[in-house]
Design a protein around this motif. Sequence first.
Motif, PDB file in Angstrom:
ATOM      1  N   THR A 103       0.885  -1.153  -0.050  1.00 41.10           N
ATOM      2  CA  THR A 103      -0.025   0.017   0.030  1.00 41.10           C
ATOM      3  C   THR A 103       0.814   1.334  -0.299  1.00 41.10           C
ATOM      4  N   VAL A 104       0.114   2.292  -0.629  1.00 47.07           N
ATOM      5  CA  VAL A 104       0.900   3.613  -0.439  1.00 47.07           C
ATOM      6  C   VAL A 104       1.239   4.209   0.967  1.00 47.07           C
ATOM      7  N   GLY A 105       0.176   3.715   1.804  1.00 46.52           N
ATOM      8  CA  GLY A 105       0.196   4.229   3.275  1.00 46.52           C
ATOM      9  C   GLY A 105       1.395   3.484   3.859  1.00 46.52           C
ATOM     10  N   GLY A 106       1.625   2.342   3.639  1.00 46.80           N
ATOM     11  CA  GLY A 106       2.703   1.543   4.135  1.00 46.80           C
ATOM     12  C   GLY A 106       4.045   2.023   3.585  1.00 46.80           C
ATOM     13  N   ASN A 107       3.921   2.486   2.389  1.00 41.32           N
ATOM     14  CA  ASN A 107       5.523   3.115   2.019  1.00 41.32           C
ATOM     15  C   ASN A 107       5.697   4.296   2.507  1.00 41.32           C
ATOM     16  N   LEU A 108       4.783   5.001   3.177  1.00 39.94           N
ATOM     17  CA  LEU A 108       4.803   6.158   3.831  1.00 39.94           C
ATOM     18  C   LEU A 108       5.340   6.117   5.214  1.00 39.94           C
ATOM     19  N   GLY A 109       4.540   4.958   5.868  1.00 46.36           N
ATOM     20  CA  GLY A 109       5.030   4.723   7.115  1.00 46.36           C
ATOM     21  C   GLY A 109       6.324   4.290   7.195  1.00 46.36           C
ATOM     22  N   ALA A 110       6.851   3.309   6.420  1.00 49.69           N
ATOM     23  CA  ALA A 110       8.245   2.847   6.437  1.00 49.69           C
ATOM     24  C   ALA A 110       9.255   3.948   6.216  1.00 49.69           C
ATOM     25  N   ALA A 111       8.904   5.081   5.347  1.00 50.24           N
ATOM     26  CA  ALA A 111       9.723   6.155   5.065  1.00 50.24           C
ATOM     27  C   ALA A 111      11.033   5.577   4.302  1.00 50.24           C
ATOM     28  N   SER A 112      11.230   4.478   3.735  1.00 45.33           N
ATOM     29  CA  SER A 112      12.399   4.143   3.268  1.00 45.33           C
ATOM     30  C   SER A 112      12.858   5.240   2.213  1.00 45.33           C
ATOM     31  N   PRO A 113      14.225   5.544   1.968  1.00 45.73           N
ATOM     32  CA  PRO A 113      14.502   6.687   1.026  1.00 45.73           C
ATOM     33  C   PRO A 113      14.233   6.031  -0.403  1.00 45.73           C
ATOM     34  N   ALA A 114      14.237   4.561  -0.491  1.00 46.97           N
ATOM     35  CA  ALA A 114      14.107   3.779  -1.785  1.00 46.97           C
ATOM     36  C   ALA A 114      12.456   3.723  -2.310  1.00 46.97           C
ATOM     37  N   GLY A 201       6.988  20.316 -10.293  1.00 49.28           N
ATOM     38  CA  GLY A 201       7.487  19.471  -9.042  1.00 49.28           C
ATOM     39  C   GLY A 201       8.180  18.318  -9.422  1.00 49.28           C
ATOM     40  N   THR A 202       9.111  18.041  -8.509  1.00 45.72           N
ATOM     41  CA  THR A 202      10.032  17.143  -8.613  1.00 45.72           C
ATOM     42  C   THR A 202      10.126  16.087  -7.565  1.00 45.72           C
ATOM     43  N   GLY A 203      10.622  15.078  -7.607  1.00 45.88           N
ATOM     44  CA  GLY A 203      10.806  13.878  -6.673  1.00 45.88           C
ATOM     45  C   GLY A 203      11.911  13.146  -6.758  1.00 45.88           C
ATOM     46  N   ILE A 204      13.055  13.026  -5.827  1.00 46.99           N
ATOM     47  CA  ILE A 204      14.002  12.232  -6.103  1.00 46.99           C
ATOM     48  C   ILE A 204      14.076  11.209  -5.120  1.00 46.99           C
ATOM     49  N   GLY A 205      14.407   9.862  -5.462  1.00 49.57           N
ATOM     50  CA  GLY A 205      14.539   8.767  -4.441  1.00 49.57           C
ATOM     51  C   GLY A 205      15.792   7.937  -4.437  1.00 49.57           C
ATOM     52  N   SER A 206      15.728   7.192  -3.341  1.00 48.43           N
ATOM     53  CA  SER A 206      17.120   6.514  -3.241  1.00 48.43           C
ATOM     54  C   SER A 206      18.438   6.947  -3.713  1.00 48.43           C
ATOM     55  N   ALA A 207      18.463   8.488  -3.432  1.00 48.91           N
ATOM     56  CA  ALA A 207      19.758   8.886  -3.648  1.00 48.91           C
ATOM     57  C   ALA A 207      20.204  10.019  -2.693  1.00 48.91           C
ATOM     58  N   ALA A 208      19.499   9.926  -1.565  1.00 45.07           N
ATOM     59  CA  ALA A 208      19.704  10.793  -0.256  1.00 45.07           C
ATOM     60  C   ALA A 208      19.081  10.261   0.912  1.00 45.07           C
ATOM     61  N   ASP A 254      26.789   2.155  -2.194  1.00 40.52           N
ATOM     62  CA  ASP A 254      26.474   0.793  -1.547  1.00 40.52           C
ATOM     63  C   ASP A 254      26.329  -0.265  -2.485  1.00 40.52           C
ATOM     64  N   VAL A 255      25.815  -1.520  -1.953  1.00 35.11           N
ATOM     65  CA  VAL A 255      25.839  -2.693  -2.846  1.00 35.11           C
ATOM     66  C   VAL A 255      25.210  -2.259  -4.129  1.00 35.11           C
ATOM     67  N   ARG A 256      24.178  -1.410  -4.225  1.00 37.66           N
ATOM     68  CA  ARG A 256      23.580  -1.413  -5.616  1.00 37.66           C
ATOM     69  C   ARG A 256      23.875  -0.442  -6.343  1.00 37.66           C
ATOM     70  N   GLY A 257      24.691   0.512  -5.913  1.00 40.25           N
ATOM     71  CA  GLY A 257      25.423   1.476  -6.932  1.00 40.25           C
ATOM     72  C   GLY A 257      26.261   2.549  -6.135  1.00 40.25           C
ATOM     73  N   THR A 258      27.128   2.997  -7.074  1.00 44.60           N
ATOM     74  CA  THR A 258      28.096   4.133  -6.396  1.00 44.60           C
ATOM     75  C   THR A 258      27.446   5.489  -6.401  1.00 44.60           C
ATOM     76  N   ALA A 259      27.832   6.514  -5.456  1.00 44.41           N
ATOM     77  CA  ALA A 259      27.091   7.804  -5.333  1.00 44.41           C
ATOM     78  C   ALA A 259      27.133   8.340  -6.611  1.00 44.41           C
ATOM     79  N   ALA A 260      28.506   8.248  -7.651  1.00 45.51           N
ATOM     80  CA  ALA A 260      28.574   8.832  -8.997  1.00 45.51           C
ATOM     81  C   ALA A 260      27.758   8.368 -10.036  1.00 45.51           C
ATOM     82  N   TYR A 261      27.422   7.180  -9.958  1.00 46.77           N
ATOM     83  CA  TYR A 261      26.511   6.394 -10.813  1.00 46.77           C
ATOM     84  C   TYR A 261      25.020   6.907 -10.457  1.00 46.77           C
ATOM     85  N   ARG A 262      24.426   7.053  -9.196  1.00 48.42           N
ATOM     86  CA  ARG A 262      23.509   7.647  -8.838  1.00 48.42           C
ATOM     87  C   ARG A 262      23.065   8.933  -9.580  1.00 48.42           C
ATOM     88  N   ARG A 263      24.210  10.126  -9.090  1.00 45.30           N
ATOM     89  CA  ARG A 263      24.197  11.281  -9.818  1.00 45.30           C
ATOM     90  C   ARG A 263      24.010  11.307 -11.301  1.00 45.30           C
TER      91      ARG A 263
END
Length: 290
Positions: A103-114, A201-208, A254-263
């Motif tokens: 659920t979207v509410g579950g995503n908000l409650g978890a508040a994971s950056p990803a 409007g913009t939104g960035i995920g999994s990069a902060a 991290d294990v999924r990617g480098t900071a440079a790659y994410r940028r």
Amino acid sequence: MEFLSPATLDEALAAKAAHRDAVPIMGGTDVMVELNFDRRRPDVLLDLTRVTELREWDVVDGHVRLGAGVTYARVVDELGGHLPGLALASRTVGSPQIRNRGTVGGNLGAASPAGDAHPPLLAAFAEVELASAGGVRRVPAAEFYTGVKRHAGADDELVTAVWVPTATGPQQFSKIGTRNAMVIAVAAFALALHPEERRVGTGIGSAAPTPRRAREAEDLLAGELDWEGRGALRETVAAEFGRLVAAAADPIDDVRGTAAYRRHALGVMARRCLGWAWAEQQDRHREGGH
């Protein structure tokens, strides 16, 4: 572990007031993973699956009030016209089984950056509804995320809904992962054009540490776009927009990617989303006969 299963929202809020450390669970797509891997062992689980009020959505004064228990699958099937950005993101969540439970509410409650729902909610200028036995309040999505997997809700509050303005312009979402399906985002980006307000409007995920907006990029684009949809999108504007989006991130290696790659990925996704959105805006202008 104590297991509580209220039947109504009032009962759920009373239970949360009495057990402030209770962990809410609806679809279980985040909480059950933590339990199974013994990363979390709460004293009280608050099961919200019987609370029908959380599974409802409605359109109120130009906003969709999306109950916290509405699943990703329902967002895709029922809300693509009202909330296209969130519907696009919802299509990328996990497998069909996860979309039917999560659920979207579950995503908000978890508040994971990803979390996949966060970028489109930020881009749409959504507000999160928090309720307790003492009342209800709304927090702008941009102020909701306070740290890694932390949010602005008090320990006696539940995320009960999210209020999202119905789309008045094009919305886009893109994410990149380590494979093509059922993947946690290495980086994600959402864009929403609000032509009636001449805002972006913009939104960035999994990069902060938290999901966030790229405010300088929004301001640049709002001032450069021909909001009547007649002008072509200048490549210099798209390039600078991508640069500002990448600069707004604060990624880590991290294990999924480098900071440079994410940028780098964010810059590419920002330019692509802008190109798609602007093409749609021009199509709307032509279809309007202007």
